[in-house]
Design a protein around this motif. Structure first.
Motif, PDB file in Angstrom:
ATOM      1  N   PRO A 265     -14.751  68.295 -24.867  1.00 10.97           N
ATOM      2  CA  PRO A 265     -14.082  67.651 -26.007  1.00 10.97           C
ATOM      3  C   PRO A 265     -12.578  67.912 -26.023  1.00 10.97           C
ATOM      4  N   SER A 266     -11.860  66.970 -26.586  1.00 13.92           N
ATOM      5  CA  SER A 266     -10.429  67.093 -26.813  1.00 13.92           C
ATOM      6  C   SER A 266     -10.222  67.690 -28.209  1.00 13.92           C
ATOM      7  N   GLU A 267      -9.052  68.197 -28.441  1.00 16.59           N
ATOM      8  CA  GLU A 267      -8.709  68.689 -29.782  1.00 16.59           C
ATOM      9  C   GLU A 267      -8.525  67.526 -30.760  1.00 16.59           C
ATOM     10  N   ASP A 268      -8.188  66.360 -30.234  1.00 16.90           N
ATOM     11  CA  ASP A 268      -7.915  65.191 -31.054  1.00 16.90           C
ATOM     12  C   ASP A 268      -9.176  64.339 -31.198  1.00 16.90           C
ATOM     13  N   PRO A 269      -9.702  64.159 -32.415  1.00 21.59           N
ATOM     14  CA  PRO A 269     -10.907  63.339 -32.612  1.00 21.59           C
ATOM     15  C   PRO A 269     -10.749  61.897 -32.134  1.00 21.59           C
ATOM     16  N   GLU A 270      -9.553  61.343 -32.219  1.00 22.34           N
ATOM     17  CA  GLU A 270      -9.348  59.970 -31.760  1.00 22.34           C
ATOM     18  C   GLU A 270      -9.485  59.867 -30.243  1.00 22.34           C
ATOM     19  N   ASP A 271      -9.035  60.901 -29.525  1.00 19.05           N
ATOM     20  CA  ASP A 271      -9.231  60.925 -28.068  1.00 19.05           C
ATOM     21  C   ASP A 271     -10.720  60.992 -27.743  1.00 19.05           C
ATOM     22  N   ASN A 272     -11.460  61.776 -28.519  1.00 24.11           N
ATOM     23  CA  ASN A 272     -12.911  61.875 -28.313  1.00 24.11           C
ATOM     24  C   ASN A 272     -13.594  60.537 -28.585  1.00 24.11           C
ATOM     25  N   THR A 273     -13.137  59.834 -29.598  1.00 27.94           N
ATOM     26  CA  THR A 273     -13.708  58.525 -29.913  1.00 27.94           C
ATOM     27  C   THR A 273     -13.440  57.540 -28.779  1.00 27.94           C
ATOM     28  N   ALA A 274     -12.230  57.569 -28.242  1.00 23.06           N
ATOM     29  CA  ALA A 274     -11.909  56.703 -27.105  1.00 23.06           C
ATOM     30  C   ALA A 274     -12.749  57.081 -25.884  1.00 23.06           C
ATOM     31  N   LEU A 275     -12.943  58.377 -25.672  1.00 24.69           N
ATOM     32  CA  LEU A 275     -13.781  58.844 -24.575  1.00 24.69           C
ATOM     33  C   LEU A 275     -15.211  58.345 -24.749  1.00 24.69           C
ATOM     34  N   LEU A 276     -15.715  58.406 -25.981  1.00 27.51           N
ATOM     35  CA  LEU A 276     -17.069  57.934 -26.254  1.00 27.51           C
ATOM     36  C   LEU A 276     -17.217  56.464 -25.874  1.00 27.51           C
ATOM     37  N   ALA A 277     -16.270  55.645 -26.274  1.00 29.95           N
ATOM     38  CA  ALA A 277     -16.317  54.219 -25.941  1.00 29.95           C
ATOM     39  C   ALA A 277     -16.301  54.022 -24.424  1.00 29.95           C
ATOM     40  N   ALA A 278     -15.487  54.800 -23.720  1.00 33.14           N
ATOM     41  CA  ALA A 278     -15.368  54.650 -22.267  1.00 33.14           C
ATOM     42  C   ALA A 278     -16.647  55.067 -21.547  1.00 33.14           C
ATOM     43  N   VAL A 279     -17.248  56.193 -21.945  1.00 38.59           N
ATOM     44  CA  VAL A 279     -18.447  56.656 -21.232  1.00 38.59           C
ATOM     45  C   VAL A 279     -19.656  55.774 -21.544  1.00 38.59           C
ATOM     46  N   ILE A 280     -19.705  55.215 -22.747  1.00 35.89           N
ATOM     47  CA  ILE A 280     -20.793  54.272 -23.059  1.00 35.89           C
ATOM     48  C   ILE A 280     -20.648  53.028 -22.184  1.00 35.89           C
ATOM     49  N   GLU A 281     -19.435  52.549 -22.033  1.00 36.93           N
ATOM     50  CA  GLU A 281     -19.210  51.375 -21.198  1.00 36.93           C
ATOM     51  C   GLU A 281     -19.602  51.651 -19.749  1.00 36.93           C
ATOM     52  N   GLN A 282     -19.338  52.851 -19.265  1.00 35.45           N
ATOM     53  CA  GLN A 282     -19.709  53.221 -17.893  1.00 35.45           C
ATOM     54  C   GLN A 282     -21.225  53.284 -17.711  1.00 35.45           C
ATOM     55  N   ALA A 283     -21.957  53.577 -18.786  1.00 38.28           N
ATOM     56  CA  ALA A 283     -23.416  53.710 -18.706  1.00 38.28           C
ATOM     57  C   ALA A 283     -24.134  52.374 -18.760  1.00 38.28           C
ATOM     58  N   ARG A 284     -23.405  51.302 -19.013  1.00 39.70           N
ATOM     59  CA  ARG A 284     -24.008  49.969 -19.075  1.00 39.70           C
ATOM     60  C   ARG A 284     -24.359  49.475 -17.684  1.00 39.70           C
ATOM     61  N   ILE A 285     -25.387  48.677 -17.614  1.00 41.62           N
ATOM     62  CA  ILE A 285     -25.751  48.022 -16.362  1.00 41.62           C
ATOM     63  C   ILE A 285     -24.938  46.743 -16.280  1.00 41.62           C
ATOM     64  N   ARG A 286     -24.234  46.592 -15.204  1.00 41.54           N
ATOM     65  CA  ARG A 286     -23.423  45.401 -14.998  1.00 41.54           C
ATOM     66  C   ARG A 286     -24.274  44.294 -14.388  1.00 41.54           C
ATOM     67  N   LYS A 287     -24.194  43.164 -14.970  1.00 45.19           N
ATOM     68  CA  LYS A 287     -24.910  42.012 -14.399  1.00 45.19           C
ATOM     69  C   LYS A 287     -24.103  41.525 -13.200  1.00 45.19           C
ATOM     70  N   ALA A 288     -24.788  41.265 -12.112  1.00 42.08           N
ATOM     71  CA  ALA A 288     -24.123  40.773 -10.911  1.00 42.08           C
ATOM     72  C   ALA A 288     -23.593  39.367 -11.155  1.00 42.08           C
ATOM     73  N   GLU A 289     -22.433  39.116 -10.626  1.00 45.07           N
ATOM     74  CA  GLU A 289     -21.858  37.788 -10.722  1.00 45.07           C
ATOM     75  C   GLU A 289     -22.653  36.835  -9.830  1.00 45.07           C
ATOM     76  N   PRO A 290     -22.900  35.613 -10.288  1.00 46.87           N
ATOM     77  CA  PRO A 290     -23.625  34.672  -9.427  1.00 46.87           C
ATOM     78  C   PRO A 290     -22.812  34.362  -8.170  1.00 46.87           C
ATOM     79  N   LEU A 291     -23.503  34.194  -7.074  1.00 45.09           N
ATOM     80  CA  LEU A 291     -22.841  33.870  -5.826  1.00 45.09           C
ATOM     81  C   LEU A 291     -22.353  32.426  -5.849  1.00 45.09           C
ATOM     82  N   ALA A 292     -21.164  32.257  -5.361  1.00 38.14           N
ATOM     83  CA  ALA A 292     -20.615  30.892  -5.269  1.00 38.14           C
ATOM     84  C   ALA A 292     -21.071  30.290  -3.958  1.00 38.14           C
ATOM     85  N   TYR A 293     -21.644  29.118  -4.039  1.00 42.27           N
ATOM     86  CA  TYR A 293     -22.095  28.417  -2.828  1.00 42.27           C
ATOM     87  C   TYR A 293     -20.970  27.552  -2.306  1.00 42.27           C
ATOM     88  N   ARG A 294     -20.841  27.509  -1.005  1.00 42.71           N
ATOM     89  CA  ARG A 294     -19.780  26.702  -0.392  1.00 42.71           C
ATOM     90  C   ARG A 294     -20.324  25.426   0.135  1.00 42.71           C
TER      91      ARG A 294
END
Length: 145
Positions: free
Chosen positions: A116-145
């Motif tokens: 944890p950081s001493e600053d609660p706002e830094d912790n809140t930003a960290l929380l948002a970032a680590v939650i985003e990292q834990a998401r499963i990314r949907k693969a982009e559809p392949l472009a056909y040529r």
């Protein structure tokens, strides 16, 4: 318990992160929730949460905590409260998800950070970032040529 000034912003982060999972959980019949909670079949309830979360988060990121509550009476709509844990790398969020006839809500009870950081706002930003990292990314559809 006294609410911290940063609790609202963390609840918004958690609510936005699990919005799609909540949509999946709302597909389950309320009678199933009531039965599992009243009969203390929390393993079944845990399976429902795991199944709803597996499309959106890496395994083990969102899981059932200590159980849940079913509020049912003759005069109103049922309300289901699930104790959940959101465990992205570097943080753990203990919260309650309430499902009712017209919506859902999140109440964050406690957030623990590995570094944890001493600053609660830094912790809140960290929380948002680590939650985003834990998401499963949907693969982009392949472009056909």
């Amino acid at each position: 318990m006294n609410r911290q000034p940063h609790a609202n912003s963390r609840e918004i982060i958690v609510a936005n992160a699990i919005e799609q999972v909540v949509g999946e959980l709302r597909l389950i019949d309320v009678a199933d929730y009531i039965a599992f909670i009243r009969l203390e079949h929390f393993a079944c309830l845990s399976d429902l949460v795991d199944s709803a979360a597996e499309l959106y988060f890496h395994a083990g990121t969102l899981r059932l905590g200590h159980g849940g509550e079913a509020h049912v009476d003759w005069s109103g709509s049922p309300r289901i409260v699930l104790d959940l844990e959101l465990r992205p790398p570097g943080a753990t969020v203990y919260f309650q998800l309430t499902l009712s006839e017209h919506g859902a809500s999140v109440v964050v009870n406690y957030v623990s950070f590995e570094k944890p950081s001493e600053d609660p706002e830094d912790n809140t930003a960290l929380l948002a970032a680590v939650i985003e990292q834990a998401r499963i990314r949907k693969a982009e559809p392949l472009a056909y040529r």
